[in-house]
Design a protein around this motif. Structure first.
Motif, short mmCIF file in Angstrom:
data_model
loop_
_atom_site.label_atom_id
_atom_site.label_comp_id
_atom_site.label_asym_id
_atom_site.label_seq_id
_atom_site.Cartn_x
_atom_site.Cartn_y
_atom_site.Cartn_z
N PHE A 61 44.72 82.12 44.92
CA PHE A 61 44.25 82.04 46.30
C PHE A 61 44.84 83.19 47.12
O PHE A 61 44.14 83.87 47.87
N THR A 62 46.14 83.41 47.00
CA THR A 62 46.82 84.45 47.79
C THR A 62 46.30 85.84 47.46
O THR A 62 46.07 86.66 48.35
N TRP A 89 47.20 78.58 43.27
CA TRP A 89 47.68 79.02 44.57
C TRP A 89 48.00 80.51 44.58
O TRP A 89 47.79 81.19 45.59
N LYS A 90 48.48 81.03 43.47
CA LYS A 90 48.70 82.48 43.41
C LYS A 90 47.36 83.21 43.45
O LYS A 90 47.21 84.25 44.09
N ILE A 138 44.83 78.75 53.80
CA ILE A 138 45.33 78.42 52.46
C ILE A 138 46.52 77.46 52.56
O ILE A 138 46.63 76.50 51.79
N THR A 139 47.41 77.72 53.51
CA THR A 139 48.57 76.85 53.71
C THR A 139 48.12 75.43 54.07
O THR A 139 48.67 74.43 53.57
N LYS A 188 46.71 73.74 50.98
CA LYS A 188 47.79 73.35 50.07
C LYS A 188 48.48 72.08 50.57
O LYS A 188 48.84 71.19 49.77
N GLU A 198 48.87 74.96 39.36
CA GLU A 198 49.96 75.80 39.86
C GLU A 198 49.50 77.24 40.04
O GLU A 198 49.76 77.87 41.08
#
Length: 416
Positions: free
Chosen positions: A277-278, A274-275, A288-289, A292, A271
């Motif tokens: 990654f951003t 992903w943060k 990234i989208t 995911k 979880e």
């Protein structure tokens, strides 16, 4: 929710301004005020004059971790668009001590501590920023000459009532916790930095919002066009709970060796990945989208995590080191032996006899004591040449052995 720039501004946005706004907004918490930033971008495009973008860091510790690079990454992205990046080292403000988020007075650093820490700060930040396009400043340049008279004049430009609206000051006052008068000077001096540098945009974490707004206020007081402010989220550390911090031991230092860095990034939760990654990756939001979506469709999330770990490790080391770190992690995960491990020469027992395994673990710095070594053996965490040790009475005769504790601690021991 902020209105779109097209709704609030008469002139349509050029592709260049639209791109710059998208880069600015990626991963940010707040952009205040967004309309003013768009106007600054439009003016910069029309005049060809780059905007001045400021980031101030107090050298309170000698090392920078990935949490610090969230704002540094944003600075690099804006720098790549052609704007002037100002890396401000707060050598003066460090002597006051930033009270942000504190429930007690922060002890100020000595001049010697500040100097020692500042020596490594920019060197590490240069791993993210382009040194050839970065303006390096120290706020003692204008803060020292301000003097007592100037400090009093500066203090007159803000009220105590407004200062007490700040959350940490209000909470401490309500709780009866002491607030030293010099702590009020910190946001004033940080704000004055923006006046001295004539900044157009100042970056900081969400915990710096009060100080960043102070810069806008003081620039108006001194007759300047006020800066916009961009706050970035605080990066949760390896535990996924607390803000990344060396004191919490949940950090990834950017000067850590490649193997450690790679393994630490792989240890975060799916979880939290992903943060990260951003905020930490330089991949496009579209990429990234798409990644995911692949994971949600069934791709192993570890594949994505490996990509992130390799990108971060490559940035602070190089691609070859990242590849080697990946292989090292695979070897360790399989119980294999990494290519590079500590070489240790140790003596046999008195009279040339075989040496006990727990003693060897202590002598090779793989355990703090023989009793800890025995506990590790009881827990099944000790291997010799890849085989698990189950007998605490094991003794090793003359020869060379690979000792392993857990997945990450190795030593090649030669007994003679």
């Amino acid at each position: 929710m902020q209105a779109s720039p097209e709704q609030s501004l008469a002139a349509p946005l050029s592709d260049r301004v639209r791109e710059a706004l998208a880069v600015t907004l990626r991963g940010c918490d707040e952009l205040i005020p967004q309309d003013d930033w768009v106007k600054k971008l439009q003016k910069s495009q029309a005049t060809g004059k780059p905007l001045r973008i400021k980031l101030g860091l107090d050298p309170t510790a000698p090392d920078i971790h990935l949490g610090h690079t969230v704002v540094l990454n944003k600075m690099r992205q804006l720098q790549d668009l052609g704007h002037t990046v100002i890396f401000l080292i707060g050598d003066f403000t460090s002597m006051i001590g930033d009270p942000s988020g504190r429930n007690t007075t922060r002890p100020p650093l000595t001049a010697e501590q500040i100097k020692q820490n500042a020596e490594t700060y920019y060197k590490q930040a240069s791993l993210v920023l382009d040194p050839a396009k970065t303006e390096i400043r120290y706020n003692s340049e204008w803060s020292d000459p301000l003097g007592a008279r100037g400090m009093i004049q500066l203090a007159a430009k803000y009220t105590v009532a407004r200062m007490m609206e700040r959350n940490d000051f209000h909470q401490r006052f309500t709780a009866g916790t002491s607030i030293a008068v010099h702590e009020f000077l910190y946001p004033l001096m940080q704000g004055y930095d923006s006046v001295a540098l004539q900044s157009d945009l100042e970056l900081g974490g969400t915990d710096q919002k009060f100080n960043l707004l102070m810069g806008r206020h003081l620039q108006q007081e001194y007759g300047q066009e006020p800066q916009c402010i961009l706050t970035m989220p605080l990066l949760e550390g390896l535990d996924g709970v607390d803000k990344m911090s060396k004191s919490k031991n949940n950090y990834v230092g950017i000067s850590e060796d490649a193997n450690t860095m790679f393994a630490k990034v792989l240890s975060i939760s799916d979880e939290l990945m992903w943060k990260w990654f951003t905020l930490l990756s330089f991949q496009s939001e579209a990429a990234i989208t798409a990644l995911k979506a692949e994971v949600q469709a069934g791709r192993n999330p570890k594949d994505a995590k490996v990509m992130l770990a390799k990108e971060i490790t490559t940035r602070f080391h190089n691609a070859a080191a990242a590849d080697a770190a990946e292989q090292d992690f695979i070897n360790r995960s399989k119980g294999g032996i990494p290519d590079e491990i500590a070489e240790v020469n140790l003596p046999l027992a008195e009279g040339g006899g075989a040496q006990g395994i727990a003693v060897l673990l202590k002598m090779a710095n793989l355990a703090a004591s023989t009793s800890e070594g025995n506990r590790l053996i009881d827990g099944g965490g000790v291997r010799v040449d890849g085989s698990v040790v189950s007998d605490k009475g094991l003794k090793l005769a003359a020869g060379t052995y690979v000792l392993q504790v857990g997945k990450r601690k190795f030593a090649r021991v030669t007994l003679a």
